[in-house]
Scaffold this motif. Structure first.
Motif, PDB file in Angstrom:
ATOM      1  N   HIS A   5      -9.972   8.871  -1.918  1.00  0.00           N
ATOM      2  CA  HIS A   5     -10.658   9.736  -1.209  1.00  0.00           C
ATOM      3  C   HIS A   5     -10.136  10.746  -0.679  1.00  0.00           C
ATOM      4  O   HIS A   5     -10.776  11.773  -0.055  1.00  0.00           O
ATOM      5  CB  HIS A   5     -10.797   8.832   0.343  1.00  0.00           C
ATOM      6  CG  HIS A   5     -11.786   9.279   1.499  1.00  0.00           C
ATOM      7  ND1 HIS A   5     -13.013   9.546   1.046  1.00  0.00           N
ATOM      8  CD2 HIS A   5     -11.610   9.885   2.720  1.00  0.00           C
ATOM      9  CE1 HIS A   5     -13.794   9.866   1.929  1.00  0.00           C
ATOM     10  NE2 HIS A   5     -12.875  10.243   2.907  1.00  0.00           N
ATOM     11  N   SER A  40     -13.257  -1.987   6.510  1.00  0.00           N
ATOM     12  CA  SER A  40     -13.284  -3.043   5.228  1.00  0.00           C
ATOM     13  C   SER A  40     -12.691  -2.137   3.976  1.00  0.00           C
ATOM     14  O   SER A  40     -12.034  -2.507   3.136  1.00  0.00           O
ATOM     15  CB  SER A  40     -14.587  -3.673   4.624  1.00  0.00           C
ATOM     16  OG  SER A  40     -15.342  -2.558   4.596  1.00  0.00           O
ATOM     17  N   HIS A  41     -12.887  -0.717   4.138  1.00  0.00           N
ATOM     18  CA  HIS A  41     -12.658   0.298   2.815  1.00  0.00           C
ATOM     19  C   HIS A  41     -11.880   1.290   3.459  1.00  0.00           C
ATOM     20  O   HIS A  41     -12.431   2.224   3.719  1.00  0.00           O
ATOM     21  CB  HIS A  41     -13.918   0.576   1.868  1.00  0.00           C
ATOM     22  CG  HIS A  41     -14.684  -0.575   1.279  1.00  0.00           C
ATOM     23  ND1 HIS A  41     -15.043  -1.394   1.841  1.00  0.00           N
ATOM     24  CD2 HIS A  41     -14.571  -0.858   0.009  1.00  0.00           C
ATOM     25  CE1 HIS A  41     -15.878  -2.453   1.049  1.00  0.00           C
ATOM     26  NE2 HIS A  41     -15.338  -2.061  -0.051  1.00  0.00           N
ATOM     27  N   TYR A  47      -5.233  12.461   6.357  1.00  0.00           N
ATOM     28  CA  TYR A  47      -5.172  13.420   5.119  1.00  0.00           C
ATOM     29  C   TYR A  47      -4.698  14.767   5.439  1.00  0.00           C
ATOM     30  O   TYR A  47      -4.754  15.434   6.334  1.00  0.00           O
ATOM     31  CB  TYR A  47      -6.637  13.609   4.464  1.00  0.00           C
ATOM     32  CG  TYR A  47      -7.171  12.037   4.022  1.00  0.00           C
ATOM     33  CD1 TYR A  47      -6.850  11.698   2.868  1.00  0.00           C
ATOM     34  CD2 TYR A  47      -7.884  11.513   5.024  1.00  0.00           C
ATOM     35  CE1 TYR A  47      -7.343  10.323   2.424  1.00  0.00           C
ATOM     36  CE2 TYR A  47      -8.317  10.060   4.967  1.00  0.00           C
ATOM     37  CZ  TYR A  47      -7.915   9.625   3.417  1.00  0.00           C
ATOM     38  OH  TYR A  47      -8.695   8.538   3.196  1.00  0.00           O
ATOM     39  N   SER A  99     -11.066   7.415   8.836  1.00  0.00           N
ATOM     40  CA  SER A  99     -11.654   6.412   9.867  1.00  0.00           C
ATOM     41  C   SER A  99     -10.543   5.747  10.543  1.00  0.00           C
ATOM     42  O   SER A  99     -10.527   5.163  11.644  1.00  0.00           O
ATOM     43  CB  SER A  99     -12.818   5.616   9.221  1.00  0.00           C
ATOM     44  OG  SER A  99     -12.135   5.004   8.043  1.00  0.00           O
ATOM     45  N   GLU A 117      -7.566  -2.467   2.689  1.00  0.00           N
ATOM     46  CA  GLU A 117      -7.642  -1.334   1.673  1.00  0.00           C
ATOM     47  C   GLU A 117      -7.066  -1.944   0.405  1.00  0.00           C
ATOM     48  O   GLU A 117      -6.006  -2.828   0.269  1.00  0.00           O
ATOM     49  CB  GLU A 117      -6.991   0.166   1.867  1.00  0.00           C
ATOM     50  CG  GLU A 117      -6.585   0.931   0.884  1.00  0.00           C
ATOM     51  CD  GLU A 117      -7.835   1.509   0.177  1.00  0.00           C
ATOM     52  OE1 GLU A 117      -8.517   1.866   0.721  1.00  0.00           O
ATOM     53  OE2 GLU A 117      -7.990   1.505  -1.107  1.00  0.00           O
ATOM     54  N   LYS A 118      -7.961  -2.072  -0.692  1.00  0.00           N
ATOM     55  CA  LYS A 118      -7.561  -2.668  -1.895  1.00  0.00           C
ATOM     56  C   LYS A 118      -6.506  -1.914  -2.870  1.00  0.00           C
ATOM     57  O   LYS A 118      -6.033  -2.483  -3.499  1.00  0.00           O
ATOM     58  CB  LYS A 118      -8.766  -3.018  -2.732  1.00  0.00           C
ATOM     59  CG  LYS A 118      -8.353  -3.959  -3.705  1.00  0.00           C
ATOM     60  CD  LYS A 118      -9.858  -4.450  -4.192  1.00  0.00           C
ATOM     61  CE  LYS A 118      -9.796  -5.152  -5.516  1.00  0.00           C
ATOM     62  NZ  LYS A 118     -11.118  -5.372  -6.107  1.00  0.00           N
ATOM     63  N   ASP A 122      -2.854   3.581  -2.190  1.00  0.00           N
ATOM     64  CA  ASP A 122      -3.405   3.912  -1.043  1.00  0.00           C
ATOM     65  C   ASP A 122      -3.169   2.993   0.324  1.00  0.00           C
ATOM     66  O   ASP A 122      -2.968   3.204   1.325  1.00  0.00           O
ATOM     67  CB  ASP A 122      -4.986   4.221  -1.016  1.00  0.00           C
ATOM     68  CG  ASP A 122      -5.217   5.369  -1.827  1.00  0.00           C
ATOM     69  OD1 ASP A 122      -4.172   5.921  -2.382  1.00  0.00           O
ATOM     70  OD2 ASP A 122      -6.650   5.687  -2.244  1.00  0.00           O
ATOM     71  N   GLU A 142      -9.234  -7.652  -0.688  1.00  0.00           N
ATOM     72  CA  GLU A 142     -10.787  -7.236  -1.206  1.00  0.00           C
ATOM     73  C   GLU A 142     -11.599  -6.874   0.019  1.00  0.00           C
ATOM     74  O   GLU A 142     -11.707  -7.692   0.857  1.00  0.00           O
ATOM     75  CB  GLU A 142     -11.285  -8.518  -1.977  1.00  0.00           C
ATOM     76  CG  GLU A 142     -12.675  -8.385  -2.288  1.00  0.00           C
ATOM     77  CD  GLU A 142     -12.859  -6.953  -3.121  1.00  0.00           C
ATOM     78  OE1 GLU A 142     -12.484  -6.970  -3.995  1.00  0.00           O
ATOM     79  OE2 GLU A 142     -13.878  -6.243  -2.555  1.00  0.00           O
ATOM     80  N   TRP A 144     -14.695  -6.604   0.308  1.00  0.00           N
ATOM     81  CA  TRP A 144     -15.910  -7.598   0.494  1.00  0.00           C
ATOM     82  C   TRP A 144     -15.825  -8.859   1.221  1.00  0.00           C
ATOM     83  O   TRP A 144     -16.439  -9.442   1.690  1.00  0.00           O
ATOM     84  CB  TRP A 144     -16.776  -7.661  -0.554  1.00  0.00           C
ATOM     85  CG  TRP A 144     -17.075  -6.498  -1.328  1.00  0.00           C
ATOM     86  CD1 TRP A 144     -16.699  -5.525  -2.488  1.00  0.00           C
ATOM     87  CD2 TRP A 144     -17.973  -5.085  -0.964  1.00  0.00           C
ATOM     88  NE1 TRP A 144     -16.983  -4.556  -2.656  1.00  0.00           N
ATOM     89  CE2 TRP A 144     -17.882  -4.221  -1.673  1.00  0.00           C
ATOM     90  CE3 TRP A 144     -18.816  -5.134   0.229  1.00  0.00           C
ATOM     91  CZ2 TRP A 144     -18.842  -3.040  -1.533  1.00  0.00           C
ATOM     92  CZ3 TRP A 144     -19.302  -4.008   0.585  1.00  0.00           C
ATOM     93  CH2 TRP A 144     -19.453  -2.999  -0.322  1.00  0.00           C
ATOM     94  N   ASP A 163     -17.525   1.345   3.968  1.00  0.00           N
ATOM     95  CA  ASP A 163     -17.327   2.622   3.512  1.00  0.00           C
ATOM     96  C   ASP A 163     -16.840   2.415   2.100  1.00  0.00           C
ATOM     97  O   ASP A 163     -15.818   3.034   1.753  1.00  0.00           O
ATOM     98  CB  ASP A 163     -16.690   3.496   4.442  1.00  0.00           C
ATOM     99  CG  ASP A 163     -16.664   4.706   4.070  1.00  0.00           C
ATOM    100  OD1 ASP A 163     -17.390   5.071   3.107  1.00  0.00           O
ATOM    101  OD2 ASP A 163     -15.682   5.591   4.337  1.00  0.00           O
TER     102      ASP A 163
HETATM  103  C1  SAM Z   1     -14.662   6.303   0.766  1.00  0.00           C
HETATM  104  S1  SAM Z   1     -13.002   5.871   1.011  1.00  0.00           S
HETATM  105  C2  SAM Z   1     -12.672   5.109   2.497  1.00  0.00           C
HETATM  106  C3  SAM Z   1     -12.600   6.258   3.565  1.00  0.00           C
HETATM  107  C4  SAM Z   1     -12.255   5.549   4.851  1.00  0.00           C
HETATM  108  N1  SAM Z   1     -13.198   4.845   5.665  1.00  0.00           N
HETATM  109  C5  SAM Z   1     -12.309   7.062   5.887  1.00  0.00           C
HETATM  110  O1  SAM Z   1     -13.582   7.168   6.242  1.00  0.00           O
HETATM  111  O2  SAM Z   1     -11.237   7.600   5.992  1.00  0.00           O
HETATM  112  C6  SAM Z   1     -13.243   4.060   0.252  1.00  0.00           C
HETATM  113  C7  SAM Z   1     -12.165   3.328  -0.139  1.00  0.00           C
HETATM  114  O3  SAM Z   1     -12.232   2.029  -0.681  1.00  0.00           O
HETATM  115  C8  SAM Z   1     -10.949   1.552  -1.434  1.00  0.00           C
HETATM  116  N2  SAM Z   1     -11.837   0.669  -2.290  1.00  0.00           N
HETATM  117  C9  SAM Z   1     -12.350   0.512  -3.255  1.00  0.00           C
HETATM  118  N3  SAM Z   1     -12.688  -0.586  -3.777  1.00  0.00           N
HETATM  119  C10 SAM Z   1     -12.467  -1.516  -2.798  1.00  0.00           C
HETATM  120  C11 SAM Z   1     -12.629  -3.198  -2.659  1.00  0.00           C
HETATM  121  N4  SAM Z   1     -13.228  -3.651  -3.410  1.00  0.00           N
HETATM  122  N5  SAM Z   1     -12.183  -3.376  -1.550  1.00  0.00           N
HETATM  123  C12 SAM Z   1     -11.409  -2.654  -0.687  1.00  0.00           C
HETATM  124  N6  SAM Z   1     -11.159  -1.337  -0.603  1.00  0.00           N
HETATM  125  C13 SAM Z   1     -11.853  -0.846  -1.599  1.00  0.00           C
HETATM  126  C14 SAM Z   1     -10.730   2.772  -2.351  1.00  0.00           C
HETATM  127  O4  SAM Z   1      -9.614   2.956  -2.649  1.00  0.00           O
HETATM  128  C15 SAM Z   1     -10.817   3.894  -0.974  1.00  0.00           C
HETATM  129  O5  SAM Z   1      -9.698   4.201  -0.437  1.00  0.00           O
END
Ligand code: SAM
Length: 278
Positions: A5, A40-41, A47, A99, A117-118, A122, A142, A144, A163
């Motif tokens: 990200h 969840s992500h 940053y 976020s 965060e997976k 990160d 994970e 999800w 996200d």
């Molecule tokens: C769009 S970014 C998140 C940005 C954050 N929500 C924000 O607004 O600051 C998506 C994140 O999801 C992580 N990611 C990817 N696949 C994933 C999964 N299956 N489970 C959890 N995190 C995951 C990526 O490493 C990345 O850091």
């Protein structure tokens, strides 16, 4: 997992998502009772816009940089800019809240922030960035699984941000499944799903799936920075918000036209409607 990200921090999509999240948190905080922010992500949490990744794309120059010195900011942007100003006390824009940092700074002593965060690197950075705040818990798993693993919450009020990076073709479907799981585990959960506006056919299916979801009500808010006819690039992005708190729709009626005007690249536009009306 190639997506990082840091390359996109502070772009128009981040601004839309983070402004809406900041308003949902502010509306939740109107009541004294505690609530929980789940992500969840979650990404890194915060940053450096002058860092290597963000500098390489420069996406933030067409996002937050355009608003940083604006003199026509709507009042509903105050909380978001308070966080940004606290992170950049000398007035020069350099650090940008993801976020997690936004939720951490806008929540109160009685609230909690649960992050997931997976990506291993990160996730470690996220842990370091959130260190020292006992209200924040970071999971490295994970995303999800978050609805099933963390809902319901004892506080009975929750905002879940979904996200994902949209690197894989099934992620729009997985968002709908996660929404349905969240609602079935705690019906009143506010679920905010961010999505890119790029492929019209895929989005049509997504909207149909969302309309058939079990969310009691579902608000759609979209911001376009290019003409929707231009399918070669990200023309904009949107958030669907299940159980949108009372007052959000009216605030977005003012915020979205202002964002469309301020962040337009080739052509700015916006849309706000209910995919499921109460
Ligand atoms: C769009 S970014 C998140 C940005 C954050 N929500 C924000 O607004 O600051 C998506 C994140 O999801 C992580 N990611 C990817 N696949 C994933 C999964 N299956 N489970 C959890 N995190 C995951 C990526 O490493 C990345 O850091």
């Amino acid at each position: 997992m190639n997506y990082r990200h840091a390359f996109h921090a502070g772009n128009h999509a981040d601004v839309l998502k983070h402004l809406i999240i900041s308003r949902i948190i502010a509306l939740l905080a109107r009541k004294e009772a505690p609530f929980v922010c789940l992500d969840s992500h979650a990404g890194l949490g915060l940053y450096d816009l002058k860092g290597d990744e963000a500098s390489r794309t420069g996406e933030w120059q067409e996002g937050i940089a355009r608003l940083w010195n604006a003199d026509d900011l709507p009042a509903s942007t105050d909380d978001y800019f308070d966080v940004l100003k606290a992170m950049n006390p000398d007035g020069e824009l350099r650090y940008y809240p993801g976020s997690p940092e936004l939720a951490r700074q806008l929540t109160r002593d009685q609230d909690r922030v649960l992050l997931n965060e997976k990506h291993p690197q990160d996730g470690q950075l996220l842990k370091e960035n959130m260190r020292g705040d006992r209200r924040v818990a970071v999971h490295l798993g994970e995303g999800w699984h978050v609805p099933r693993a963390l809902l319901p919450v004892a506080e009975k009020r929750a905002l879940l941000l979904i996200d994902p990076p949209f690197e894989q073709s099934d992620e729009l479907d997985r968002c709908i499944t996660a929404l349905n799981e969240s609602i079935s585990r705690m019906r009143q959960t506010i679920v905010a799903i961010w999505y890119p506006i790029k492929d019209e056919r895929q989005l049509k299916r997504f909207y149909q799936g969302l309309s058939k979801s079990t969310a009691p009500k579902l608000l759609r808010a979209e911001l376009f920075v290019h003409s929707p006819d231009d399918a070669t690039r990200l023309t904009g992005s949107g958030l669907v918000i299940a159980n949108a708190p009372w007052g959000l729709e009216d605030e977005l009626k003012e915020l979205l036209p202002w964002l469309a005007k301020s962040l337009a690249q080739s052509e700015g536009n916006w849309r706000l409607d209910w995919l499921i009306a109460e």
